[in-house]
Design a protein around this motif. Structure first.
Motif, PDB file in Angstrom:
ATOM      1  N   LEU A 110       0.655  -1.196  -0.109  1.00  9.39           N
ATOM      2  CA  LEU A 110      -0.109   0.141   0.103  1.00  9.39           C
ATOM      3  C   LEU A 110       0.939   1.262  -0.195  1.00  9.39           C
ATOM      4  CD1 LEU A 110      -2.802  -0.952   2.495  1.00  9.39           C
ATOM      5  CD2 LEU A 110      -3.179  -0.650   0.062  1.00  9.39           C
ATOM      6  N   ARG A 111       1.829   1.292   0.737  1.00  8.53           N
ATOM      7  CA  ARG A 111       2.890   2.463   0.825  1.00  8.53           C
ATOM      8  C   ARG A 111       3.481   2.887  -0.426  1.00  8.53           C
ATOM      9  NH1 ARG A 111       7.279   2.164   5.366  1.00  8.53           N
ATOM     10  NH2 ARG A 111       5.352   2.179   6.525  1.00  8.53           N
ATOM     11  N   GLN A 112       3.823   1.801  -1.220  1.00  7.91           N
ATOM     12  CA  GLN A 112       4.641   2.001  -2.689  1.00  7.91           C
ATOM     13  C   GLN A 112       3.517   2.393  -3.584  1.00  7.91           C
ATOM     14  OE1 GLN A 112       7.175  -1.292  -3.762  1.00  7.91           O
ATOM     15  NE2 GLN A 112       8.069  -1.191  -1.893  1.00  7.91           N
ATOM     16  N   ARG A 113       2.283   1.692  -3.361  1.00  5.43           N
ATOM     17  CA  ARG A 113       1.214   2.147  -4.535  1.00  5.43           C
ATOM     18  C   ARG A 113       0.611   3.496  -4.276  1.00  5.43           C
ATOM     19  NH1 ARG A 113      -0.490   3.063  -8.487  1.00  5.43           N
ATOM     20  NH2 ARG A 113      -2.037   1.973  -9.874  1.00  5.43           N
ATOM     21  N   LEU A 114       0.305   3.754  -3.090  1.00  5.62           N
ATOM     22  CA  LEU A 114      -0.724   5.168  -2.872  1.00  5.62           C
ATOM     23  C   LEU A 114       0.601   6.167  -3.089  1.00  5.62           C
ATOM     24  CD1 LEU A 114      -2.672   4.155  -0.036  1.00  5.62           C
ATOM     25  CD2 LEU A 114      -3.298   4.727  -2.277  1.00  5.62           C
ATOM     26  N   ALA A 115       2.058   6.215  -2.858  1.00  2.00           N
ATOM     27  CA  ALA A 115       2.943   7.134  -3.264  1.00  2.00           C
ATOM     28  C   ALA A 115       2.727   7.856  -4.663  1.00  2.00           C
ATOM     29  CB  ALA A 115       4.147   6.660  -2.619  1.00  2.00           C
ATOM     30  N   ASN A 116       2.386   6.817  -5.698  1.00  3.01           N
ATOM     31  CA  ASN A 116       2.592   7.073  -6.878  1.00  3.01           C
ATOM     32  C   ASN A 116       1.220   8.276  -7.269  1.00  3.01           C
ATOM     33  OD1 ASN A 116       4.671   5.264  -7.505  1.00  3.01           O
ATOM     34  ND2 ASN A 116       3.205   3.746  -7.932  1.00  3.01           N
ATOM     35  N   TYR A 117       0.400   8.044  -6.287  1.00  2.86           N
ATOM     36  CA  TYR A 117      -0.671   8.915  -6.675  1.00  2.86           C
ATOM     37  C   TYR A 117      -0.553  10.569  -6.179  1.00  2.86           C
ATOM     38  CZ  TYR A 117      -3.602   4.955  -7.692  1.00  2.86           C
ATOM     39  OH  TYR A 117      -4.061   3.773  -8.247  1.00  2.86           O
ATOM     40  N   PHE A 118       0.557  10.621  -5.273  1.00  2.05           N
ATOM     41  CA  PHE A 118       0.714  11.881  -4.729  1.00  2.05           C
ATOM     42  C   PHE A 118       2.076  12.576  -5.240  1.00  2.05           C
ATOM     43  CE2 PHE A 118      -1.863   9.541  -1.734  1.00  2.05           C
ATOM     44  CZ  PHE A 118      -3.063  10.544  -1.729  1.00  2.05           C
ATOM     45  N   GLN A 119       2.573  12.148  -6.294  1.00  2.00           N
ATOM     46  CA  GLN A 119       3.566  12.866  -6.943  1.00  2.00           C
ATOM     47  C   GLN A 119       3.185  14.216  -7.605  1.00  2.00           C
ATOM     48  OE1 GLN A 119       5.142  10.732 -10.739  1.00  2.00           O
ATOM     49  NE2 GLN A 119       3.668   9.049  -9.849  1.00  2.00           N
ATOM     50  N   ASP A 120       4.166  14.742  -8.368  1.00  2.00           N
ATOM     51  CA  ASP A 120       3.727  16.077  -9.104  1.00  2.00           C
ATOM     52  C   ASP A 120       2.783  15.791 -10.237  1.00  2.00           C
ATOM     53  OD1 ASP A 120       3.499  18.354 -10.482  1.00  2.00           O
ATOM     54  OD2 ASP A 120       5.658  18.550 -10.915  1.00  2.00           O
ATOM     55  N   LEU A 121       1.644  16.707 -10.198  1.00  2.00           N
ATOM     56  CA  LEU A 121       0.558  16.329 -11.063  1.00  2.00           C
ATOM     57  C   LEU A 121       1.134  16.213 -12.430  1.00  2.00           C
ATOM     58  CD1 LEU A 121      -2.219  18.572  -9.571  1.00  2.00           C
ATOM     59  CD2 LEU A 121      -2.195  16.027  -9.395  1.00  2.00           C
ATOM     60  N   ALA A 122       1.873  16.940 -12.837  1.00  2.00           N
ATOM     61  CA  ALA A 122       2.341  17.132 -14.409  1.00  2.00           C
ATOM     62  C   ALA A 122       2.943  15.648 -14.776  1.00  2.00           C
ATOM     63  CB  ALA A 122       3.660  18.039 -14.454  1.00  2.00           C
ATOM     64  N   HIS A 123       3.392  14.762 -13.654  1.00  2.00           N
ATOM     65  CA  HIS A 123       4.070  13.313 -14.005  1.00  2.00           C
ATOM     66  C   HIS A 123       2.965  12.457 -14.251  1.00  2.00           C
ATOM     67  CE1 HIS A 123       8.057  15.115 -12.380  1.00  2.00           C
ATOM     68  NE2 HIS A 123       7.792  15.562 -13.538  1.00  2.00           N
ATOM     69  N   LEU A 124       1.696  12.537 -13.758  1.00  2.00           N
ATOM     70  CA  LEU A 124       0.563  11.760 -13.669  1.00  2.00           C
ATOM     71  C   LEU A 124       0.033  11.637 -15.025  1.00  2.00           C
ATOM     72  CD1 LEU A 124      -1.037  12.471 -10.344  1.00  2.00           C
ATOM     73  CD2 LEU A 124       0.432  10.655 -10.815  1.00  2.00           C
ATOM     74  N   HIS A 125      -0.728  10.379 -15.503  1.00  2.00           N
ATOM     75  CA  HIS A 125      -1.390  10.353 -16.651  1.00  2.00           C
ATOM     76  C   HIS A 125      -2.600  11.112 -16.430  1.00  2.00           C
ATOM     77  CE1 HIS A 125      -4.132   8.408 -19.649  1.00  2.00           C
ATOM     78  NE2 HIS A 125      -3.021   7.724 -19.993  1.00  2.00           N
TER      79      HIS A 125
END
Length: 723
Positions: free
Chosen positions: A39-54
């Protein structure tokens, strides 16, 4: 639009273990469900810089207002919990496969004394053997027609079967040899069951043994010079071979397998499944989905497996599942499939030979399904978008009304006054969010006052949920009057719900009739979309200027100023706006007007269906309906024992106690209730003038039941009086 950093969990708060997480929006609705090995690694992906998200992931995290998670012990448990929550909450950002049709199955009801072969759709039942699914029902009927010559199994309905047994004459199929006629005793139940079992074996692919046996019997009949019997067996063999030709052998090793192919682009994906049993293609089905999240082909395959086998057990899950890409990781999915089957399941990508060639065929079908879907949707989506834009322009709205709610009032000369609320989202009906109301604030016919009451009650619930979820600004609160509305809506769809679930705000049977602070529809962790918490962009009322003014006044009294209101008058199809003396007239060819008409007509249909159901139940009501604690089963037992309510009314308590299931206390309650009830007036045959007594076993009802009140006029006149 929310900033993900505003609800990001603190460092170290998320556990480093398998689990399932849920994103919720500002209304506490679940909008996305996912699983993770960590859960820690997966949820961290959602809270990175918005410009890097799909882009789709960015839309999801900015729509969400909170995230929560549940820790499980294994990845298989996470897979099972994810599937359960997706089914329960229907999150808008998850992959949702839309089956393009309801596929028919060939079903054999082995749970009956005389098994029946028939076409079935929908949910599978215990004790019934299914074959398919098939692309068309006529394909099943063609196959069954060929096989009935060899396996004359019953195909008739229960009503036809009972009627034949009563008259002693079989149906036409019994006379022409395509039914063994168990209804008239031509075959014993055990022999008929064995015949149905042989039919199932043949359909399951065990054809070689049966064909060889028939060929041997044909040869023996020819040697014994029983040429008529030999000719009949020859024709049976021909019929079976013709039925087998309809599903040609595609895998020579008689494999039981499902082949899943995926065709996708950036926005959508189509899934096609071929069901192979005994080396033959026994069925085909397909789904189409919007890719509302960034997702790989392996993840699409995983969702397809959940959709396909989530409700299946045993042999319904094949030994082998062939896919274009494997989920990551694949081990939990394989273990989940094995648990559902009860034995090992091979989940793999075909590499060579017949299976790879067949997978290419399935892939071509998926590509064609995606192209066909895009062709159809392009036209449909363009039309809906144009209709919403025309409505926004005509009503001077800031944006297209993606959610429209329409309200209508229905009654018969002021009796049984009810209202309906229908919901259209993106131009399509959302039947799961339909609601219906009973008008309780006053008696009689007053459409304007009724509309004011309904709008008030609906949006009181909206404000109450906003207050409950903490969306109110500091200092804002509901008034005491708004905290305790005088009524609410009965849930869901077309079927008329029982009156005891919709008639009273303080009844225990109500689905949402308690106070707003503790009603079951207001649970914090509910998360389901079937609530009053989601506001519309446009409220449409069925009526003209008075109804529109009443709706706007209700919103003003509640302090709601961000929801547009309009009315559609039937006579000239004019659109009325609040505080405007002149209507807005849309062109007759306008897609916007057509959409408003569809919304209005759907609200009218839904309201009048409910009103008629209420009226019919009131007319069917009798004195036993008012006896507390007396259910339908015991009411029927009393009527069956005494023959009529009239005889029951004259019975003693001891005589009532003789009825099975009726104790002395219940008997006393029944006697007291019937003594207090006014006897019904005698019914009159309007054709002959004859007074009809109720000694023929029919229960007494109210004076005018079961027909309409005499004052209501003819059926045509009554329909004209309905609103």
């Amino acid at each position: 639009m929310a900033d993900p950093s505003s609800y990001r969990p603190r460092p170290g708060e998320i556990p480093d273990s398998p689990g399932v997480y849920r994103f919720r929006d500002e209304h506490r609705r679940v909008i996305y469900v996912g699983k993770a090995k960590s859960l820690r690694q997966r949820l961290a992906n959602y809270f990175q810089d918005l410009a890097h998200l799909h882009p789709r992931t960015r839309t999801m995290v900015t729509t969400a207002a909170s995230v929560e998670w549940t820790v499980v012990s294994t990845e298989v448990e996470a897979l099972q919990l994810e599937y359960s929550w997706i089914k329960e909450y229907d999150p808008r950002f998850n992959v949702k496969y839309r089956d393009d049709k309801s596929y028919p199955y060939l079903a054999v009801t082995m749970n009956e004394e005389f098994p029946r072969v028939q076409v079935m759709r929908g949910q599978k039942k215990k004790g019934v053997r299914y074959f398919g699914p098939y692309g068309h029902a006529w394909a099943i009927r063609d196959t069954v027609d060929l096989l009935l010559r060899v396996f004359p199994v019953r195909t008739c309905s229960a009503g036809v079967f009972k009627n034949a047994a009563r008259t002693g004459r079989p149906c036409l199929l019994g006379y022409i040899g395509k039914c063994s006629a168990p209804c008239v005793g031509r075959i014993t139940p055990d022999d008929h069951w064995d015949l149905a079992d042989e039919f199932c074996d043949f359909m399951a692919g065990r054809t070689g043994t049966y064909l060889r046996r028939l060929e041997r019997q044909m040869a023996e009949a020819a040697e014994d010079m029983e040429y008529e019997r030999a000719a009949r067996l020859r024709d049976d063999i021909g019929a079976l071979k013709k039925a087998m030709e309809k599903s040609a052998v595609v895998l020579a090793d008689a494999t039981d397998a499902d082949l899943i192919a995926v065709a996708e682009d950036e926005l959508e994906a189509a899934v096609q499944i071929f069901h192979v049993r005994g080396g033959r293609v026994r069925g085909q089905r397909g789904w189409v989905t919007d890719k509302v999240e960034e997702i790989t082909t392996g993840a699409l395959v995983e969702h397809a497996l959940q959709q396909l086998y989530g409700e299946e057990r045993g042999d319904a899950v094949p030994k082998e599942v062939l896919v274009p890409a494997l989920p990551d990781p694949v081990e939990p999915v394989q273990q989940w499939l094995a648990e559902r089957r009860g034995s090992g399941v091979s989940l793999r990508i075909p590499q060579r030979g017949d299976k790879k060639a067949l997978m290419e065929t399935v892939q071509r079908n998926a590509q064609q399904a995606l192209v066909l879907h895009k062709t159809k949707r392009a036209s449909d989506l363009t039309t809906r978008s144009r209709a919403l834009e025309e409505i926004a322009e005509a009503l001077d709205l800031d944006s297209a009304p993606l959610r429209i709610e329409c309200y209508d009032i229905s009654h018969l000369q002021g009796d049984d006054v009810v209202a309906s609320m229908v919901v259209f989202e993106d131009g399509l009906a959302r039947k799961s969010e339909y609601r219906r109301f009973q008008i309780k604030g006053f008696e009689g016919q007053d459409d304007v006052r009724s509309m004011h009451e309904v709008i008030t009650r609906r949006f009181r619930r909206y404000l109450a949920e906003k207050e409950k979820t903490g969306e109110w600004a500091d200092g804002e609160a509901l008034t005491d009057d708004a905290r305790h509305p005088n009524g609410d809506a009965a849930p869901d769809g077309d079927a008329a719900a029982p009156d005891d679930a919709a008639a009273s705000d303080d009844g225990a049977a109500r689905t949402d009739g308690q106070e707003l602070t503790d009603g079951p529809a207001l649970k914090d962790d509910d998360g389901r979309p079937k609530r009053f918490a989601y506001p519309p962009q446009l409220v449409v009322v069925d009526g003209g200027q008075p109804q529109v003014a009443a709706a706007q006044r209700a919103l003003d009294e509640l302090g709601i100023d961000d929801i547009a209101v309009c009315g559609l008058a039937k006579r000239l199809e004019e659109v009325w706006l609040p505080r405007e003396d002149d209507p807005v007239v849309l062109p007759r060819t306008s897609e916007g007007l057509y959409l408003l008409q569809r919304v209005r007509d759907e609200a009218h249909r839904f309201a009048i269906t409910y009103q008629r159901a209420k009226r019919a139940k009131r007319f069917r009501a009798g004195p036993l309906d008012d006896v507390p604690g007396l259910g339908e089963t015991r009411k029927q037992a009393l009527i069956k024992h005494f023959g009529s309510v009239k005889k029951l009314r004259s019975a003693t308590i001891d005589q009532i106690c003789e009825v099975p299931g009726i104790g002395r206390k219940t008997a006393e309650t029944v006697a007291v209730a019937l003594a207090r009830a006014t006897p019904a007036a005698p019914a009159v045959n309007t054709a002959t003038g004859e007074i009809m007594d109720d000694d023929d076993g029919a229960p007494e009802t109210t004076a005018d039941a079961p027909g309409e009140p005499v004052s209501a006029g003819t059926p045509d006149e009554r329909r004209g009086q309905e609103r």
